[in-house]
Design a protein around this motif. Sequence first.
Motif, PDB file in Angstrom:
ATOM      1  N   VAL A 193       0.835  -1.202   0.000  1.00  0.00           N
ATOM      2  CA  VAL A 193       0.000   0.000   0.000  1.00  0.00           C
ATOM      3  C   VAL A 193       0.868   1.249   0.000  1.00  0.00           C
ATOM      4  N   PHE A 194       1.895   1.241   0.812  1.00  0.00           N
ATOM      5  CA  PHE A 194       2.734   2.426   0.914  1.00  0.00           C
ATOM      6  C   PHE A 194       3.475   2.703  -0.388  1.00  0.00           C
ATOM      7  N   ILE A 195       3.958   1.632  -1.025  1.00  0.00           N
ATOM      8  CA  ILE A 195       4.627   1.792  -2.315  1.00  0.00           C
ATOM      9  C   ILE A 195       3.652   2.328  -3.351  1.00  0.00           C
ATOM     10  N   ALA A 196       2.421   1.805  -3.344  1.00  0.00           N
ATOM     11  CA  ALA A 196       1.410   2.280  -4.297  1.00  0.00           C
ATOM     12  C   ALA A 196       1.154   3.771  -4.105  1.00  0.00           C
ATOM     13  N   GLN A 197       1.121   4.217  -2.861  1.00  0.00           N
ATOM     14  CA  GLN A 197       0.935   5.654  -2.594  1.00  0.00           C
ATOM     15  C   GLN A 197       2.084   6.471  -3.187  1.00  0.00           C
ATOM     16  N   GLN A 198       3.308   5.965  -3.006  1.00  0.00           N
ATOM     17  CA  GLN A 198       4.460   6.710  -3.525  1.00  0.00           C
ATOM     18  C   GLN A 198       4.482   6.716  -5.047  1.00  0.00           C
TER      19      GLN A 198
END
Length: 443
Positions: free
Chosen positions: A155-160
């Motif tokens: 999820v965090f990578i997708a946000q970035q």
Amino acid sequence: MKKLVAFVLSLSLAASLPGLAQTTDWSLKSCIDYGLQHFGTVRIAQYQTETANQQARQAVGLYLPQVTGSGNFTDNIKLQTSIIPAGIFGPEPVRVAFGQKYQTNVSAQATQPIFDKSLLIGLKANKPNQQLAQLNNRQTQEEIIYNITSNYYQVFIAQQQINLLRDNLERTQQVLNILKLQRDNGVIQPIDYTNTEVSYNNTRSQLSVAENDLNLALNRLKYQMGLPADQPLVLPDSLAFNQIAPIEVPPFDVKKLVSFQQAETNLALQRLQLERIKAGYLPTLSASASYGTLAFANQFGDAFRNFTGFGSVGLSLRVPIFDGLQRDAQIQQQRLTVLTQEEQQRLNASAFQLQFNNSQSQLQRAQTTVQNDDRTVKLAQEVYNVTTLQYRQGTKSLTDLINADNSYRQAQSNYINSLINYYQARLDLEQSQGTLLTFYNQL
């Protein structure tokens, strides 16, 4: 590049309370805390632990006195007739009905095992059986920690990725504004503007896909946490992680792995089962006692009065002599089961060692890759900034600017991918050496 720097500084996750989830961002630790309390497998593991405790009580109960009570009331509608042969009370046979119409019987029986080796061995199995339930509970916790952490990173990578795509859109829009003026003034060909516009539209499409991927990743994370799908889940944009540094890996110890410990405990239970089967050759001794009362009457009202008591005590010895070699066959089967599990355990130890070695190598490779990609991003940004300035000054062509922009985007994408590979490799290493709980406690 500022967004990338913020991202690199973001993966050391500060704790926050799950109770504040609807008003604050969820840290990794708060997500795991919530999952350890609400995911369904936690309750299943708790039920299994309680089942093991109840099984221990049952095993103890087999060696305690067994007491039963019984009561009977009989109405002899027609008493059975017996014949007394001729010559005893006269020359002719005599028909006699013995007994009375009503009979009441109340009694209690108790048995107590004195020696039964198989029951004693069953008591010894209580401890490993409870240990196995505790190990299953620990395994459940580690699985939750692993799954939530892995999905949290996704999820965090997708946000970035979304942030980078939006940054690319903004940068491309600025270039389009310049190209539009140049096209209108006849400085460039319309096809040059069109090519850049195509790139802009492609980035918009990529952004739409990335936003959809983010929603899917959030749904997977909610599921692993046991969080209702309709409840909002917001991750922080910048956290306090500050290093892609070498990790000191302690020597591998297979005994720390919960999977290895589970197999060892199962093996101990199988060895106890072998002893229990062998114990079937030994005699068993038990004591028994009974007491009751009887009442006979020809009138219904007298059937519950004038009881006469009776009682007995005794010992029961059971000695196996020959069972057609059935027990010997059972012993051989169980011995083979134990040998099979011992050999499997040796294979498991080698497999766990291999998994650890591979995870360690993958982490080292991922760490090298992310450091190289980090340097490449900085160089690509520097080239892009210089090329943009030179293009505005007229010393660089549009092709040079587009190439520099594409190189910068590719470097950013490579860095994002290598970063998630690094953290996934680190998580896999924690799992392979049995330190996921330590990893969670240090968040």
